[in-house]
Scaffold this motif. Sequence first.
Motif, PDB file in Angstrom:
ATOM      1  N   ARG A  24      26.753 -25.174   3.816  1.00 38.42           N
ATOM      2  CA  ARG A  24      25.330 -24.856   3.685  1.00 38.42           C
ATOM      3  C   ARG A  24      25.035 -24.199   2.337  1.00 38.42           C
ATOM      4  NH1 ARG A  24      22.961 -21.307   8.445  1.00 38.42           N
ATOM      5  NH2 ARG A  24      23.707 -23.177   9.545  1.00 38.42           N
ATOM      6  N   LEU A  25      25.942 -23.354   1.899  1.00 42.57           N
ATOM      7  CA  LEU A  25      25.725 -22.592   0.661  1.00 42.57           C
ATOM      8  C   LEU A  25      26.294 -23.267  -0.578  1.00 42.57           C
ATOM      9  CD1 LEU A  25      26.610 -19.030   2.017  1.00 42.57           C
ATOM     10  CD2 LEU A  25      24.325 -19.956   1.603  1.00 42.57           C
ATOM     11  N   HIS A  26      27.035 -24.371  -0.368  1.00 42.23           N
ATOM     12  CA  HIS A  26      27.696 -25.082  -1.472  1.00 42.23           C
ATOM     13  C   HIS A  26      28.646 -24.153  -2.219  1.00 42.23           C
ATOM     14  CE1 HIS A  26      24.903 -28.349  -0.717  1.00 42.23           C
ATOM     15  NE2 HIS A  26      23.883 -27.497  -0.856  1.00 42.23           N
ATOM     16  N   LEU A  27      29.458 -23.414  -1.455  1.00 43.85           N
ATOM     17  CA  LEU A  27      30.457 -22.517  -2.007  1.00 43.85           C
ATOM     18  C   LEU A  27      31.837 -22.902  -1.497  1.00 43.85           C
ATOM     19  CD1 LEU A  27      28.813 -18.978  -1.571  1.00 43.85           C
ATOM     20  CD2 LEU A  27      29.142 -20.213  -3.717  1.00 43.85           C
ATOM     21  N   SER A  28      32.836 -22.556  -2.280  1.00 40.85           N
ATOM     22  CA  SER A  28      34.202 -22.715  -1.789  1.00 40.85           C
ATOM     23  C   SER A  28      34.503 -21.599  -0.795  1.00 40.85           C
ATOM     24  CB  SER A  28      35.193 -22.665  -2.955  1.00 40.85           C
ATOM     25  OG  SER A  28      35.206 -21.364  -3.525  1.00 40.85           O
ATOM     26  N   GLN A  29      35.498 -21.832   0.072  1.00 40.18           N
ATOM     27  CA  GLN A  29      35.812 -20.810   1.072  1.00 40.18           C
ATOM     28  C   GLN A  29      36.325 -19.524   0.438  1.00 40.18           C
ATOM     29  OE1 GLN A  29      36.972 -22.321   4.746  1.00 40.18           O
ATOM     30  NE2 GLN A  29      38.005 -20.477   5.480  1.00 40.18           N
TER      31      GLN A  29
END
Length: 300
Positions: A24-29
Amino acid sequence: MNVRQLRAFVAVAQALSFAQACERLHLSQPALSLTIKSLEQDLGGALLARTTRSVSLTPEGETLLPLARRLLADWDNAEELLRQRFTLQRGNVAIAAMPSFAGNLLPDALRVFRDRHPQVNVTVHDVINEQVLEMVQHRRVELGVGFEPHAHSVLQFTPLLLDRFVAVVARGSALAERAEITWQQLLDEDFIALQRPSAVRLLLEQSILEQHGRLTVAFESHQLSTIGRMVASGLGVSAVPSICQGQMHELGACCVALKSPGIERQIGLLSLPEHKLSAAAQALKEVLIHYPWAVPGSIA
């Protein structure tokens, strides 16, 4: 605690999944985990209980979630409101203008502004010139339109047009038949003037003092419309800025060119030089500066 951290926390808290929140946030874990960890460190404790199989909220996380949602909603609303104001999708601007300008020339310029920015509300204060200066100086309005102030004024003045005073006489009078009249001919009649401290009244008194002495007044009024009606009714004569010619004609009076002396004054835009204008005020200023001003019913 910052907006980025709150968005990350709410995304994880709603999905109860780091993987879904990352999408949803377009971030890596790793980036998401670091953001959550920094938020927890800033606040002083764990907000999420994490195992290899599940994610859940701690009691402190349960407390923060509704607060975070409201904070983010307020932030988004504020961001959208400011974006709309900067892009002139909405907004407000207030301008003060002396009645002779507000009632005769300003409406046409406001039509241009309205066509360009239909969602911006404009408040017009039609007040005497002295109040225009005061309202701008005390930041009750962002812009003003009036006569050029004295050289020591703190206000910035941008000329819009040069206005020349004209005589106002009854249509059936002998003076109405003339192409132009002198001040001496005008002063032989009962004179009707705006009341002090009107800038128009003061300018007329100062301009004729040397050649014709003190101005003798038979009738006074605060309103130009009342003066026009008085003249039309044959009570006397007057002199007004030429921008009022259309108004005087509508009221039943006649305007004639006036000389000996000819009296003229710059009319322009007033603002505080150190005050940054709002987007709406700047847009209105651009319209007023570039508008092709023409005096209605001008005398050839």
